[in-house]
Design an enzyme around this catalytic site. Sequence first.
Site, PDB file in Angstrom:
ATOM      1  N   CYS A   1      29.825  25.780  27.819  1.00 19.07           N
ATOM      2  CA  CYS A   1      31.161  26.052  28.353  1.00 19.07           C
ATOM      3  C   CYS A   1      32.285  24.799  28.329  1.00 19.07           C
ATOM      4  CB  CYS A   1      31.006  26.787  29.860  1.00 19.07           C
ATOM      5  SG  CYS A   1      30.161  28.416  29.785  1.00 19.07           S
TER       6      CYS A   1
ATOM      7  N   HIS B   1      38.058  26.582  33.363  1.00 12.48           N
ATOM      8  CA  HIS B   1      37.129  27.491  32.568  1.00 12.48           C
ATOM      9  C   HIS B   1      37.170  28.687  33.298  1.00 12.48           C
ATOM     10  CE1 HIS B   1      33.835  28.816  30.535  1.00 12.48           C
ATOM     11  NE2 HIS B   1      32.907  28.714  31.579  1.00 12.48           N
TER      12      HIS B   1
ATOM     13  N   ASN C   1      33.930  35.591  30.803  1.00 11.66           N
ATOM     14  CA  ASN C   1      33.676  34.288  30.333  1.00 11.66           C
ATOM     15  C   ASN C   1      33.351  34.201  28.723  1.00 11.66           C
ATOM     16  OD1 ASN C   1      32.480  31.722  29.815  1.00 11.66           O
ATOM     17  ND2 ASN C   1      30.999  31.745  31.470  1.00 11.66           N
TER      18      ASN C   1
HETATM   19  O1  UT7 Z   1      30.087  29.172  32.526  1.00  4.02           O
HETATM   20  C1  UT7 Z   1      28.874  28.650  32.423  1.00  4.02           C
HETATM   21  C2  UT7 Z   1      28.756  28.321  33.896  1.00  4.02           C
HETATM   22  N1  UT7 Z   1      28.320  29.402  34.573  1.00  4.02           N
HETATM   23  C3  UT7 Z   1      28.708  29.658  35.860  1.00  4.02           C
HETATM   24  O2  UT7 Z   1      29.438  28.874  36.266  1.00  4.02           O
HETATM   25  C4  UT7 Z   1      28.171  31.029  36.661  1.00  4.02           C
HETATM   26  C5  UT7 Z   1      27.903  30.489  37.814  1.00  4.02           C
HETATM   27  N2  UT7 Z   1      27.324  31.529  38.906  1.00  4.02           N
HETATM   28  C6  UT7 Z   1      27.972  32.579  38.944  1.00  4.02           C
HETATM   29  O3  UT7 Z   1      29.099  33.014  38.742  1.00  4.02           O
HETATM   30  C7  UT7 Z   1      27.493  33.592  40.151  1.00  4.02           C
HETATM   31  O4  UT7 Z   1      26.218  33.063  40.646  1.00  4.02           O
HETATM   32  C8  UT7 Z   1      26.899  34.853  39.450  1.00  4.02           C
HETATM   33  C9  UT7 Z   1      28.073  35.710  39.227  1.00  4.02           C
HETATM   34  C10 UT7 Z   1      26.106  34.544  38.285  1.00  4.02           C
HETATM   35  C11 UT7 Z   1      26.061  35.694  40.660  1.00  4.02           C
HETATM   36  O5  UT7 Z   1      26.649  35.962  41.580  1.00  4.02           O
HETATM   37  P1  UT7 Z   1      26.174  35.635  43.231  1.00  4.02           P
HETATM   38  O6  UT7 Z   1      27.200  35.732  44.165  1.00  4.02           O
HETATM   39  O7  UT7 Z   1      25.599  34.257  42.849  1.00  4.02           O
HETATM   40  O8  UT7 Z   1      24.978  36.652  43.059  1.00  4.02           O
HETATM   41  P2  UT7 Z   1      23.145  36.439  43.387  1.00  4.02           P
HETATM   42  O9  UT7 Z   1      22.817  35.866  41.996  1.00  4.02           O
HETATM   43  O10 UT7 Z   1      23.038  35.491  44.595  1.00  4.02           O
HETATM   44  O11 UT7 Z   1      22.652  37.866  43.502  1.00  4.02           O
HETATM   45  C12 UT7 Z   1      22.992  38.471  44.836  1.00  4.02           C
HETATM   46  C13 UT7 Z   1      22.664  40.037  44.676  1.00  4.02           C
HETATM   47  C14 UT7 Z   1      20.975  39.956  44.305  1.00  4.02           C
HETATM   48  O12 UT7 Z   1      20.501  41.029  44.900  1.00  4.02           O
HETATM   49  P3  UT7 Z   1      19.592  40.809  46.207  1.00  4.02           P
HETATM   50  O13 UT7 Z   1      18.469  39.803  45.850  1.00  4.02           O
HETATM   51  O14 UT7 Z   1      20.454  40.112  47.340  1.00  4.02           O
HETATM   52  O15 UT7 Z   1      19.136  42.310  46.653  1.00  4.02           O
HETATM   53  C15 UT7 Z   1      21.016  40.237  42.943  1.00  4.02           C
HETATM   54  O16 UT7 Z   1      19.824  40.891  42.413  1.00  4.02           O
HETATM   55  O17 UT7 Z   1      23.331  40.577  43.910  1.00  4.02           O
HETATM   56  C16 UT7 Z   1      22.288  41.221  42.723  1.00  4.02           C
HETATM   57  N3  UT7 Z   1      22.949  41.205  41.737  1.00  4.02           N
HETATM   58  C17 UT7 Z   1      23.984  42.322  41.006  1.00  4.02           C
HETATM   59  N4  UT7 Z   1      24.237  43.623  41.729  1.00  4.02           N
HETATM   60  C18 UT7 Z   1      24.875  44.429  41.184  1.00  4.02           C
HETATM   61  C19 UT7 Z   1      23.007  40.193  40.508  1.00  4.02           C
HETATM   62  N5  UT7 Z   1      23.870  40.843  39.445  1.00  4.02           N
HETATM   63  C20 UT7 Z   1      24.533  42.077  39.972  1.00  4.02           C
HETATM   64  C21 UT7 Z   1      25.206  42.972  39.199  1.00  4.02           C
HETATM   65  N6  UT7 Z   1      25.378  44.197  39.991  1.00  4.02           N
HETATM   66  N7  UT7 Z   1      25.743  42.830  37.895  1.00  4.02           N
END
Ligand code: UT7
Length: 332
Positions: free
Chosen positions: A116, A256, A286
């Site tokens: 990225c 970004h 993204n």
């Molecule tokens: O560009 C390159 C660099 N990349 C980045 O900068 C990305 C950085 N990371 C992020 O932007 C975020 O971590 C994400 C958007 C990828 C995820 O958001 P988060 O707030 O960190 O969510 P999480 O991974 O901690 O997941 C929270 C919950 C989980 O469920 P439980 O375990 O709490 O029951 C996930 O399974 O949300 C669940 N989950 C979803 N639920 C509904 C994960 N993806 C989804 C989804 N819809 N699409």
Amino acid sequence: MTKLRAAITGINAYLPDFILTNEELSRMVETSDEWITTRTGIKERRILKGEGLGTSDLGAPAVKGLLEKTNTDPLDVDMLICATVTPDMQFPATANIISDKSGLKNAWSYDLNAACSSYIYALTTASQFIETGKYKKIIVVGADKMSSIVDYEDRATCVIFGDAGTATLLEPTTEDFGVMDSILRSDGSGRIHLHQKAGGSVKPASHQSVDAREHFIYQEGQAVFKFAVTNMADISVEIMKNNGLKSEDIAYLVPHQANLRIIEATARRMGIKKEQVMINIYRYGNTTSATIPLCLWEWEDKMKKGDNIILSAFGGGFTWGSIYLKWAYDPK
Ligand code: UT7
């Protein structure tokens, strides 16, 4: 001798027609518009549809439009760098293919991959070539067909990414405009959190790798999030300090577009108001190498000659960095 700087003298983008909305995604995986919007800020993204189309089909139309827009003869372009993480194929370079499709017969070209952060790595690299005085016209393409490496069964990643192509023209100037400074960093130990497991020399494609869905993006979202927030904010503050810039001196922050929460945290640390931050993640998600130039292209009519602009990115590798840019032209 007068110092040469590399000024951006034109910018263009190409967006595929197909719009993949949050509603549509919620019919494909277990997710919702509410989750995607609150956690990422994304509402929709563009997808390149069609058999046999790749990243060069996003980059080449962007380049052709840029040549037309800036009245540039394709034969006058000296060099093209394609920033991408999704090349058409392992080799030859997608930059070679884009140059061919765009009629750049006199240019040498190559790809650059810093995930990225690819665009700011490529912009910095291109600016060094301009500053030597040897190269007069360089095009930086930032293009990615992320849909080619996204697993549409993985709700944690498929909601984030989109496809887009962009092209930026750089030319020398003796005026005090253009790429003023850059800070780039990488830390390969971060690779464990964000990578593509198979398809490279460590694990070439096999029936097994395909069955295990290892040709898609693997991301540990939370871990990447923490590194992204800290590093993008730190490096943006560092480049401001190094150049004696206060928040009120900055016309725009161009971050970004990975996650609205990361963007807001970076802006807060820099003391920058929301109106000064270019944000279009709602519409495109993204697009990896294309996010920053997509913003510059959308804001082209608002930026003025002399505007101080900070570009900032964080991505797989890990890679991250910041560029201090003085915008070189008024709206046309
Ligand atoms: O560009 C390159 C660099 N990349 C980045 O900068 C990305 C950085 N990371 C992020 O932007 C975020 O971590 C994400 C958007 C990828 C995820 O958001 P988060 O707030 O960190 O969510 P999480 O991974 O901690 O997941 C929270 C919950 C989980 O469920 P439980 O375990 O709490 O029951 C996930 O399974 O949300 C669940 N989950 C979803 N639920 C509904 C994960 N993806 C989804 C989804 N819809 N699409």
